[in-house]
Motif scaffolding. Sequence first.
Motif, short mmCIF file in Angstrom:
data_model
loop_
_atom_site.label_atom_id
_atom_site.label_comp_id
_atom_site.label_asym_id
_atom_site.label_seq_id
_atom_site.Cartn_x
_atom_site.Cartn_y
_atom_site.Cartn_z
N PRO A 37 -7.78 -4.84 -4.81
CA PRO A 37 -7.41 -4.53 -3.43
C PRO A 37 -6.61 -3.26 -3.32
O PRO A 37 -5.84 -2.91 -4.20
N VAL A 38 -6.80 -2.54 -2.23
CA VAL A 38 -5.92 -1.43 -1.89
C VAL A 38 -4.55 -2.05 -1.60
O VAL A 38 -4.43 -3.03 -0.88
N GLU A 39 -3.53 -1.46 -2.16
CA GLU A 39 -2.18 -2.05 -2.12
C GLU A 39 -1.26 -1.15 -1.31
O GLU A 39 -0.85 -0.09 -1.77
N LEU A 40 -0.94 -1.53 -0.07
CA LEU A 40 -0.29 -0.58 0.83
C LEU A 40 0.86 -1.17 1.61
O LEU A 40 0.87 -2.34 1.99
N ASN A 41 1.84 -0.31 1.84
CA ASN A 41 2.87 -0.52 2.85
C ASN A 41 2.98 0.79 3.62
O ASN A 41 2.63 1.85 3.11
N GLY A 42 3.48 0.74 4.85
CA GLY A 42 3.53 1.93 5.68
C GLY A 42 4.94 2.27 6.10
O GLY A 42 5.77 1.39 6.32
N VAL A 43 5.20 3.55 6.26
CA VAL A 43 6.49 4.03 6.75
C VAL A 43 6.25 5.20 7.69
O VAL A 43 5.29 5.94 7.53
N LEU A 44 7.13 5.35 8.69
CA LEU A 44 7.05 6.46 9.62
C LEU A 44 8.21 7.41 9.34
O LEU A 44 9.35 6.99 9.22
N THR A 45 7.89 8.71 9.20
CA THR A 45 8.94 9.69 8.90
C THR A 45 9.45 10.33 10.17
O THR A 45 8.87 10.21 11.24
N ARG A 46 10.55 11.09 10.02
CA ARG A 46 11.05 11.87 11.15
C ARG A 46 10.01 12.91 11.56
O ARG A 46 9.25 13.40 10.73
N ALA A 47 10.02 13.25 12.82
CA ALA A 47 9.02 14.17 13.32
C ALA A 47 9.18 15.57 12.75
O ALA A 47 8.22 16.24 12.44
N LEU A 48 10.42 16.03 12.60
CA LEU A 48 10.65 17.41 12.16
C LEU A 48 10.61 17.49 10.65
O LEU A 48 11.51 17.98 10.00
N GLY A 49 9.54 16.98 10.07
CA GLY A 49 9.49 16.85 8.63
C GLY A 49 8.67 17.89 7.92
O GLY A 49 8.57 17.86 6.71
N TYR A 50 8.03 18.81 8.64
CA TYR A 50 7.16 19.75 7.99
C TYR A 50 7.93 20.98 7.52
O TYR A 50 8.69 21.57 8.27
N ALA A 51 7.74 21.36 6.28
CA ALA A 51 8.42 22.56 5.75
C ALA A 51 8.02 23.77 6.59
O ALA A 51 6.86 23.97 6.90
N GLY A 52 8.97 24.56 6.98
CA GLY A 52 8.69 25.75 7.78
C GLY A 52 8.64 25.49 9.26
O GLY A 52 8.53 26.39 10.06
N ASP A 53 8.73 24.22 9.67
CA ASP A 53 8.69 23.88 11.09
C ASP A 53 10.07 23.50 11.61
O ASP A 53 10.20 22.74 12.56
N LYS A 318 3.60 22.67 17.91
CA LYS A 318 3.26 22.35 16.52
C LYS A 318 3.46 20.87 16.28
O LYS A 318 4.26 20.22 16.96
N PRO A 319 2.76 20.32 15.29
CA PRO A 319 2.85 18.88 15.06
C PRO A 319 4.27 18.42 14.80
O PRO A 319 4.98 19.01 14.00
N GLY A 320 4.66 17.36 15.51
CA GLY A 320 5.92 16.70 15.22
C GLY A 320 7.16 17.34 15.80
O GLY A 320 8.25 16.82 15.62
N LEU A 321 7.04 18.48 16.51
CA LEU A 321 8.22 19.07 17.13
C LEU A 321 8.51 18.37 18.45
O LEU A 321 7.61 17.93 19.16
N ALA A 322 9.79 18.25 18.79
CA ALA A 322 10.20 17.57 20.01
C ALA A 322 11.19 18.44 20.77
O ALA A 322 12.11 19.01 20.18
N TYR A 323 10.99 18.57 22.08
CA TYR A 323 11.82 19.44 22.90
C TYR A 323 12.37 18.68 24.12
O TYR A 323 11.72 17.76 24.63
N ASP A 324 13.56 19.10 24.56
CA ASP A 324 14.04 18.79 25.90
C ASP A 324 13.78 20.00 26.77
O ASP A 324 14.20 21.12 26.44
#
Length: 739
Positions: A37-53, A318-324
């Motif tokens: 079986p594929v053996e998986l657990n999932g996690v969600l990271t912070r949005a501002l996680g991309y290097a250079g972003d 850009k992916p994962g950026l958040a603005y007010d």
Amino acid sequence: MLKQIYKYMAAWLLLGWIISCSPEPIAEQPLAEGDVPVELNGVLTRALGYAGDLGDGKLITSGYPLEAYRTAGVKFQLTARTTDVPPKTYFTNHEITIGAKNTTDEGRNKLDGAVYYPLGKKDINLFSHTGGQADASGNITLTAGTAVANDILFGKGSDVNGNWTVGGTPGGALVAGNSENPIKYITYKHLMTRVDVKIEVDQDASTGVQPTIPTSIAMKFSRTAGQIVDRGTYNIFTGGNEYGNAVSAANADFSFSGITTSPKTYYLVPNGTNLTTYTGQILSELKINDYTASADDLKAFKFSQADKGGTKVDFKLKPGLAYDLTFVIKRLKITEIKLTLKDWTPRGGSTEWGYVPKPLTLSSGTGSDYTFNDNTKITKLVLKYKHTDNQVYQYIGQGTWDNTGSKNQIDFVTLPADLSTAGTLTADLYTNDGLLAEEVSIESSGTDLKVLNLGKYGTKKNGDVYEISTPLQFALFINDASKGQNLKYKLVHSIDLNNTSVKLQPKDFPSGAVFDGNGQDILHLNLDGNGLFTVNNGMLKNFRIASGLITGSGTDAIGSIAQTNNGTIEAVVNDANIQPASGQLIAGGIVGINGAGGTILAAVNTGNVLGGTTVGGIAGQNNNSGVGAVKATLNVGMLNKSATNLGGIIGNSVDGTAASIVNTSFWLAGTAREAQGVSNEVAIGNSPANGADDKSADLAASVIRSTRVIGDLNTAASTWTFGLDTKKSSWPIAITTQP
């Protein structure tokens, strides 16, 4: 609250047949169904996680953000391809379920499905996403809107730290799995750009006029082909443009409406557009209540830069950026538009665990003489145990201090049911100053953890020897060395003093004490003081100061190893520069003053002595008139040419007796030459009778490295063997002790 990370997961996830799910049957070399079986657990990271972003790239380590998506009924798709070039599709759009909280792994949810790896150890890459099904090429359709379904998440097989690469932006390696080494984790990251829009009313209190608060703002972003908020697709396998989008044209502008003083969230297509520098028309419509902006106003409308903690950055989709995005309104007129770049806090994320952590008491056990108090309390403990299945598990506990009972308490989120049967227990200990000790032995008894063989400063006790293994231990040892009479210390690892914030405050090294450097290096010894020790009355041997700067203070003598040596110094190397203070007259590469009872053997100095009036490559001043007080030494560091007493080995020395004080010692020609440039270099600056033997001399670099000179040094060093170890030094240094 406390966080717990498993290095390896024990939980298995049962998955089933998948061949019927694949829209791309492969004729050549078909992939066979397996029973692993594929053996998986999932996690969600912070949005501002991309290097250079402009992101921090950190995992969310508390709460279970995926719970909110599961509760909202958002569908997650799983797709698999081989690692071949080009890849072969194994299956696509296989629906998986976000399971309940997995209390055995920090911040992760179980991923339930019915998928098996193919037989034969074939490497497979796994991809997962929300936002509808991918087409046969792996494209996810991107839309802009306000629904949860528009908040698209994208995940790949990752390591335990959540590392994978997205769209060519470095973020770690994509982790593949196979029937013998399944992937254990999928880490999700936000794909869309999030904008929270609101109104802020600017009131002039001096007028006393009640401010007019608009009931709503509505606006439309122009949807010119290829610009701003176009619909688009994201290729989960091959990327696409800069951030993986294959932008496609659409026919209608995108509307923001119903905006009030409460933020309203929109998810925009991350097509890479820079709205700060965009030269075209951004808005096609803007309304405030019943006011409609003119065509000229719309053409003039531009976005300024966004604020991120005091730094100005462009407004980019850009992916994962958040603005007010805040419209400042005064009398129904926009007077300012403020942008703030912020962390994208995932929906449903919580900073609290749902249960109370388990506290254990930490104390010193058998063979220990380390006591816990306010200055030595443990603030974090990483408990590790090696199970009988050879898997290593880690539990992170937060330390608290019970002043009433003088106890160091460690709070854990979860632990094995019975630590006494968990297998071999070790721990890494942290204080407020950083890592104190690694891999110390732990004994468990009920609600107590006992650290075995823990010595002074957090060192490991090995018989009667205190083993120093971390920069913090070394710093604590230096600052308390005067209390160690007749004790033995050993450096078991090279240490980098850039890795501790504790300031070194040199003390005397007492009689009967031994510090054995074990051939290790001390890096970045940037010291404000007159030597690693003030006065050495014991034995210092077999270590190298590999880099740094010794900056003197006061009017006392200065050296790298000690200000004054009344004991024994053997087989040490100094590569650090020495900068005497303006009032310091005596300076040496190894010691400032070699006292009446001091001896120096097999020492090498390569550091430059940058001041002083009585200067020597090994000792500035020598007060020991005994035969061979300084023996088998070498100086290649530049010395202060303006010194009054300048010697290649010693600056100024008492008269010798029947034989030489300096024995078989050499210095690099030119290092002890006086400022006028006359070639009159001497071993001892004041040239006392019988000061140096006839072997000691200034030599060219090639001669110093010759077999003859190394042989002479070995003969004189007796218990130490010189050699050329290019990994350590370009000069001969004492590298071993002869049997």
